[in-house]
Design a protein around this motif. Sequence first.
Motif, short mmCIF file in Angstrom:
data_model
loop_
_atom_site.label_atom_id
_atom_site.label_comp_id
_atom_site.label_asym_id
_atom_site.label_seq_id
_atom_site.Cartn_x
_atom_site.Cartn_y
_atom_site.Cartn_z
N SER A 219 -8.40 3.59 -4.98
CA SER A 219 -7.26 3.68 -3.98
C SER A 219 -6.11 4.56 -4.92
CB SER A 219 -6.72 2.63 -3.49
OG SER A 219 -7.78 2.13 -2.51
N GLU A 220 -6.02 3.92 -6.12
CA GLU A 220 -5.10 4.59 -6.86
C GLU A 220 -5.21 5.88 -7.36
OE1 GLU A 220 -4.50 1.61 -10.15
OE2 GLU A 220 -3.74 0.05 -8.66
N VAL B 257 -13.78 3.54 -0.74
CA VAL B 257 -13.42 2.28 -0.63
C VAL B 257 -13.99 1.60 0.52
CG1 VAL B 257 -11.26 0.96 -0.20
CG2 VAL B 257 -11.31 2.95 -1.89
N ALA C 65 -4.67 8.18 -4.28
CA ALA C 65 -3.42 8.01 -4.12
C ALA C 65 -2.58 9.38 -4.95
CB ALA C 65 -2.67 6.96 -3.90
N HIS D 268 -12.02 9.19 -0.89
CA HIS D 268 -11.24 8.12 -0.32
C HIS D 268 -12.26 7.10 0.54
CE1 HIS D 268 -11.73 10.90 3.06
NE2 HIS D 268 -11.65 9.75 3.96
N ALA E 189 -12.14 -1.31 -5.83
CA ALA E 189 -11.55 -0.59 -4.72
C ALA E 189 -10.47 -0.23 -4.88
CB ALA E 189 -11.81 -1.45 -3.46
N SER F 101 -7.40 5.18 10.88
CA SER F 101 -6.55 4.25 9.97
C SER F 101 -6.10 3.06 10.68
CB SER F 101 -5.68 4.57 9.11
OG SER F 101 -6.01 5.50 8.21
N THR G 278 -15.58 -1.85 0.64
CA THR G 278 -15.10 -3.19 1.76
C THR G 278 -16.37 -3.70 2.47
OG1 THR G 278 -12.75 -1.68 1.56
CG2 THR G 278 -13.53 -3.34 3.54
#
Length: 267
Positions: free
Chosen positions: A144-145, A190, A148, A187, A140, A72, A194
């Motif tokens: 992500s939400e 995303v 998470a 995950h 995206a 990351s 992007t």
Amino acid sequence: MDEAATTGTVRSADGTTIAYERSGAGPVVILVDAAGGFREMGPMRSLAAHLAGEFTVLTYDRRGRGQSSDTSPYAPRREVEDLRALIEDACGGSAALYGFSSGAVLALLAAAGGLSVTRLALLEPPFAQGEQSPDEPDLAADISELVAAGRPGDAMLHFQRSIGVPAEFVDGMRDGPGWPAMEALAHTLVYDLTLLTGLPAEALTALTIPTLVLDSAQSDARLRGWAQGVAEKLPAGRHRTLPGEWHGVSDEVLAPVLADHFSGRAD
């Protein structure tokens, strides 16, 4: 996969380990997976087997998938660096690229980024060249939400429905044998989203690499229109429609077309 297939790893510029598999002999072709695909799941291993009689074919796990590691924060340039490491350390310094869907956009990014790419073949790159409405939902952010919140399965299904996968492919997906693997890489969806914003449309006009852009006769008008639009922007681009299903073409149809392009026989 061929019995002679060998596996290995390369280290990308940020330290990420990228796992790959090599088969065949001849000019090198790297196969770049779409969203959710990696060596154990998706079309690339089977396609590699069809191409290995004429080419050295590399399949690999994109970062965050399969046996490749991850670092990351994510950025499209890091995936380009992954391909650079493969080309320089596992391919002798140059390679042709075949990319499917978002993997096709990654292949374009790699070529635009100055990697030593000899030829490109792209199957239905979802590159809308600025056509999306600015008030479309931020997919995206939604993915992500959900990830998470500990809901990777819901993230995967939301992604599939949002990009237009027909209901007959999505319904029952949770019951399939590959579902745990799909949840594990949710995950990375995303990452693919992007990627789609990382290539300026004007960059296509500077790419002079011989490029074949393909679509399936059974895909929707949006996907086919995007493919044709990419081909028209590329100075050395050619567009061809193949018989197939929605967003897919069988190995038996696709492999000979790719072989003719990568060998130069179709020029």
